[in-house]
Design a protein around this motif. Structure first.
Motif, PDB file in Angstrom:
ATOM      1  N   GLN A 294       5.235   1.019   7.452  1.00 21.64           N
ATOM      2  CA  GLN A 294       4.380   1.866   8.283  1.00 21.64           C
ATOM      3  C   GLN A 294       3.554   2.726   7.324  1.00 21.64           C
ATOM      4  N   ALA A 295       2.277   2.384   7.191  1.00 28.17           N
ATOM      5  CA  ALA A 295       1.415   3.026   6.212  1.00 28.17           C
ATOM      6  C   ALA A 295       0.934   4.383   6.696  1.00 28.17           C
ATOM      7  N   ALA A 296       0.586   5.247   5.731  1.00 26.91           N
ATOM      8  CA  ALA A 296      -0.020   6.530   6.083  1.00 26.91           C
ATOM      9  C   ALA A 296      -1.364   6.293   6.757  1.00 26.91           C
ATOM     10  N   GLY A 297      -2.161   5.356   6.236  1.00 25.74           N
ATOM     11  CA  GLY A 297      -3.413   4.950   6.871  1.00 25.74           C
ATOM     12  C   GLY A 297      -4.269   6.117   7.310  1.00 25.74           C
ATOM     13  N   LEU A 298      -4.694   6.941   6.360  1.00 23.44           N
ATOM     14  CA  LEU A 298      -5.406   8.169   6.707  1.00 23.44           C
ATOM     15  C   LEU A 298      -6.751   7.908   7.359  1.00 23.44           C
ATOM     16  N   GLY A 299      -7.382   6.788   7.028  1.00 17.96           N
ATOM     17  CA  GLY A 299      -8.671   6.484   7.631  1.00 17.96           C
ATOM     18  C   GLY A 299      -9.859   6.942   6.808  1.00 17.96           C
ATOM     19  N   LEU A 300      -9.612   7.380   5.589  1.00 20.95           N
ATOM     20  CA  LEU A 300     -10.677   7.666   4.630  1.00 20.95           C
ATOM     21  C   LEU A 300     -10.712   6.507   3.645  1.00 20.95           C
ATOM     22  N   SER A 301     -11.879   5.961   3.395  1.00 19.76           N
ATOM     23  CA  SER A 301     -11.992   4.742   2.605  1.00 19.76           C
ATOM     24  C   SER A 301     -11.296   4.861   1.247  1.00 19.76           C
ATOM     25  N   GLU A 302     -11.544   5.951   0.539  1.00 17.21           N
ATOM     26  CA  GLU A 302     -10.961   6.109  -0.794  1.00 17.21           C
ATOM     27  C   GLU A 302      -9.451   6.280  -0.724  1.00 17.21           C
ATOM     28  N   GLU A 303      -8.977   7.085   0.241  1.00 14.65           N
ATOM     29  CA  GLU A 303      -7.537   7.319   0.376  1.00 14.65           C
ATOM     30  C   GLU A 303      -6.810   6.050   0.800  1.00 14.65           C
ATOM     31  N   ASP A 304      -7.380   5.323   1.755  1.00 17.35           N
ATOM     32  CA  ASP A 304      -6.753   4.071   2.192  1.00 17.35           C
ATOM     33  C   ASP A 304      -6.723   3.057   1.047  1.00 17.35           C
ATOM     34  N   GLY A 305      -7.799   3.028   0.258  1.00 18.44           N
ATOM     35  CA  GLY A 305      -7.839   2.115  -0.879  1.00 18.44           C
ATOM     36  C   GLY A 305      -6.737   2.412  -1.888  1.00 18.44           C
ATOM     37  N   ARG A 306      -6.486   3.701  -2.117  1.00 14.46           N
ATOM     38  CA  ARG A 306      -5.415   4.086  -3.040  1.00 14.46           C
ATOM     39  C   ARG A 306      -4.053   3.655  -2.511  1.00 14.46           C
ATOM     40  N   GLU A 307      -3.846   3.825  -1.216  1.00 14.50           N
ATOM     41  CA  GLU A 307      -2.555   3.434  -0.652  1.00 14.50           C
ATOM     42  C   GLU A 307      -2.378   1.926  -0.700  1.00 14.50           C
ATOM     43  N   GLN A 308      -3.415   1.183  -0.339  1.00 16.64           N
ATOM     44  CA  GLN A 308      -3.321  -0.274  -0.375  1.00 16.64           C
ATOM     45  C   GLN A 308      -3.110  -0.787  -1.795  1.00 16.64           C
ATOM     46  N   GLN A 309      -3.749  -0.161  -2.757  1.00 14.52           N
ATOM     47  CA  GLN A 309      -3.542  -0.533  -4.160  1.00 14.52           C
ATOM     48  C   GLN A 309      -2.096  -0.289  -4.575  1.00 14.52           C
ATOM     49  N   ALA A 310      -1.550   0.858  -4.143  1.00 16.76           N
ATOM     50  CA  ALA A 310      -0.159   1.184  -4.477  1.00 16.76           C
ATOM     51  C   ALA A 310       0.806   0.192  -3.842  1.00 16.76           C
ATOM     52  N   ILE A 311       0.555  -0.178  -2.584  1.00 15.89           N
ATOM     53  CA  ILE A 311       1.412  -1.163  -1.916  1.00 15.89           C
ATOM     54  C   ILE A 311       1.340  -2.494  -2.664  1.00 15.89           C
ATOM     55  N   TYR A 312       0.139  -2.887  -3.053  1.00 14.43           N
ATOM     56  CA  TYR A 312      -0.043  -4.135  -3.803  1.00 14.43           C
ATOM     57  C   TYR A 312       0.755  -4.115  -5.102  1.00 14.43           C
TER      58      TYR A 312
ATOM     59  N   SER B 184       1.540  -1.796   9.172  1.00 13.03           N
ATOM     60  CA  SER B 184       0.890  -1.242  10.358  1.00 13.03           C
ATOM     61  C   SER B 184       0.563   0.223  10.109  1.00 13.03           C
ATOM     62  N   ALA B 185      -0.398   0.761  10.855  1.00 14.11           N
ATOM     63  CA  ALA B 185      -0.773   2.176  10.750  1.00 14.11           C
ATOM     64  C   ALA B 185      -1.082   2.697  12.144  1.00 14.11           C
TER      65      ALA B 185
ATOM     66  N   LEU C 262      12.373 -10.337  12.139  1.00 13.57           N
ATOM     67  CA  LEU C 262      13.618  -9.810  11.593  1.00 13.57           C
ATOM     68  C   LEU C 262      13.279  -8.772  10.536  1.00 13.57           C
ATOM     69  N   ILE C 263      13.730  -7.544  10.762  1.00 10.76           N
ATOM     70  CA  ILE C 263      13.412  -6.435   9.852  1.00 10.76           C
ATOM     71  C   ILE C 263      14.714  -5.825   9.350  1.00 10.76           C
ATOM     72  N   PRO C 264      15.213  -6.255   8.199  1.00  5.54           N
ATOM     73  CA  PRO C 264      16.430  -5.628   7.663  1.00  5.54           C
ATOM     74  C   PRO C 264      16.165  -4.236   7.109  1.00  5.54           C
ATOM     75  N   TYR C 265      14.988  -4.070   6.446  1.00  9.75           N
ATOM     76  CA  TYR C 265      14.609  -2.782   5.864  1.00  9.75           C
ATOM     77  C   TYR C 265      13.139  -2.507   6.173  1.00  9.75           C
ATOM     78  N   ALA C 266      12.812  -1.230   6.295  1.00  5.43           N
ATOM     79  CA  ALA C 266      11.432  -0.822   6.518  1.00  5.43           C
ATOM     80  C   ALA C 266      11.123   0.395   5.660  1.00  5.43           C
ATOM     81  N   MET C 267       9.843   0.616   5.432  1.00  4.71           N
ATOM     82  CA  MET C 267       9.410   1.797   4.693  1.00  4.71           C
ATOM     83  C   MET C 267       8.349   2.533   5.489  1.00  4.71           C
ATOM     84  N   THR C 268       8.393   3.860   5.424  1.00  5.50           N
ATOM     85  CA  THR C 268       7.376   4.710   6.048  1.00  5.50           C
ATOM     86  C   THR C 268       6.730   5.554   4.959  1.00  5.50           C
ATOM     87  N   ASN C 269       5.403   5.544   4.918  1.00  4.50           N
ATOM     88  CA  ASN C 269       4.662   6.333   3.938  1.00  4.50           C
ATOM     89  C   ASN C 269       3.964   7.511   4.595  1.00  4.50           C
ATOM     90  N   ALA C 270       3.761   8.563   3.822  1.00  8.15           N
ATOM     91  CA  ALA C 270       2.967   9.713   4.274  1.00  8.15           C
ATOM     92  C   ALA C 270       2.202  10.280   3.101  1.00  8.15           C
TER      93      ALA C 270
END
Length: 433
Positions: free
Chosen positions: A306-324, A337-338, A393-401
């Protein structure tokens, strides 16, 4: 040995309505609470999309009516969210050691209402109609309600909640912006782990939908400038077309509990918290890796984020890069998802609200879609869930903020499998993989 900590109560209040179930159903249906804001303090042709909680009655949750005079809307929402979490947990029906029941709230500087400041400002103007700070100090402050400051102090949400519900255990306030609500849960998790409490309420609340709050983000250039007739389409987290975030208001609180304590009272268990990490504004990857390490879980074992997904292009790009970077090579099995296109950006409560969705997703083994998402700017190697919910099937999940140049936090949760069996019967709906 660290004690196990489980989630046993969820309390959400957003523009979508009251209760975690209402929030969850809206997420499954892709139903947004965003609309154009009609506020007497705003004028002109600028149409402001926002997610406002309509018909909120604080008296439903605050029985001591005099207390409302010293409670900003944010604090009223916090009490409501905490109350809903307690109700959902069923804990009120049981006796427990109140000194072992604590609270951590995510909060910060609360936005003032213009009508409260009007008299003070009026008496502080010079002969040219400009604000004179010396006059404000001499006479402007005396025009304010004597207990005015108590309405807006960051620690007052935790103060009122602990008084109203007689929570006598450890008490604290986290003031780290949009990551505060999730960090509150993470710190509460640590407290129970080390045996300093058996039960903890944790989460956050904030209302950004007033002229003062709006002006802050307008000046920063972070707000979505509506380009459509449908405000619900303006917020596009993680999407290549994102053009800023949409403000909202809400509260999200979770009751977390030591496992054996929960089992003794036959509590409903949504899932287990197994890892927590946090870092600086540029530390999204560090926070995620720390949470995974704390949980003793490999990135390849996660199926839902569950992504933070702030909705700012630069911030979302940083989060997606980190997830990658964290899931590179394992991202093909990861569904992301966000939720902010549903509720708007709700500040201090946003991370806790996202964790509430994650908790229900684990319980029901279902991932809600990301509203208004079509495509990312590039292929990050993971799937962003769109259009409709999926069963998985979801054994583990992560939530970001994370927030606007704020700190980053991540929490890892695990499915709670009583009798070693995942229960699908909790869901009334049919979804396809």
């Amino acid at each position: 040995m660290k004690r196990q900590v489980v989630i046993t109560g969820l309390g959400a209040i957003t523009a979508l309505g009251e209760g975690a179930e209402t929030f969850w159903q809206a997420a499954l249906e892709g139903r947004s609470g965003i609309d154009f804001l009609d506020h007497p303090g705003l004028s002109g042709s600028w149409k402001v999309p926002a997610a406002v909680i309509r018909d909120f009655s604080p008296e439903k949750y605050v029985t001591q009516q005099k207390a409302l005079k010293v409670m900003a809307r944010d604090i009223q929402l916090a009490v409501a969210g905490a109350s809903l979490a307690l109700d959902d947990s069923g804990i009120r029906e049981f006796s427990y050691d109140r000194e072992r029941f604590g609270l951590i709230a995510g909060s910060g500087v609360l936005n003032h209402e213009l009508d409260e400041l009007a008299a003070s400002i009026q008496s502080s103007l010079d002969e040219n109609g400009k604000l004179d700070m010396k006059k404000f100090g001499d006479s402007g402050l005396s025009a304010l309600f004597p207990l005015w400051l108590l309405k807006y102090l960051p620690n007052m949400s935790a103060c009122h909640i602990s008084i109203f519900f007689d929570l006598q255990g450890l008490n604290n306030t986290i003031t780290t912006g949009a990551s505060a609500g999730l960090q509150a849960v993470g710190e509460a998790f640590r407290i129970i782990q080390r045996n300093d409490a058996d039960l903890m309420l944790a989460g956050g609340a904030e209302s950004k939908v007033n002229p003062v709050g709006i002006s802050h983000y307008k000046i920063l250039g972070a707000l979505s400038e509506s380009a459509s007739k449908d405000a619900k389409q303006d917020y596009r987290p993680l999407d290549e077309r994102t053009r800023g975030f949409v403000i909202g208001e809400g509260a999200g609180f979770l009751l977390i509990e030591e496992l054996e304590h929960a089992k003794k009272r036959g509590a409903k268990i949504y899932g287990e918290i197994v890892g927590y990490g946090s870092s600086s504004a540029n530390g999204r990857r560090i926070a995620m890796e720390a949470a995974l390490s704390d949980a003793g879980v490999r990135a390849s074992e996660l199926r839902y984020l569950q992504a933070a997904g702030l909705g700012l292009s630069e911030e979302d790009g940083r989060e997606q890069q980190a997830i990658y970077e964290v899931f590179n090579g394992a991202g093909k099995n990861l569904s992301v998802s966000a939720s902010k296109a549903l509720t708007g950006f709700t500040g201090f409560s946003s991370g806790a609200l996202d964790l509430i969705l994650t908790a229900v997703a684990l319980k029901r083994q279902t991932i809600p879609p990301t509203l208004n998402f079509s495509n990312s700017k590039k292929d990050w190697g993971f799937q962003v869930v769109k259009d409709k919910a999926i069963r998985k099937l979801i054994p583990y999940a992560m939530t970001n903020a994370s927030g606007f140049n704020g700190q980053a936090a991540s929490v890892v949760t695990k499915v709670y499998e009583e009798k070693n069996k995942i229960d699908y019967t909790d869901s009334k709906n049919d979804y396809t993989d």
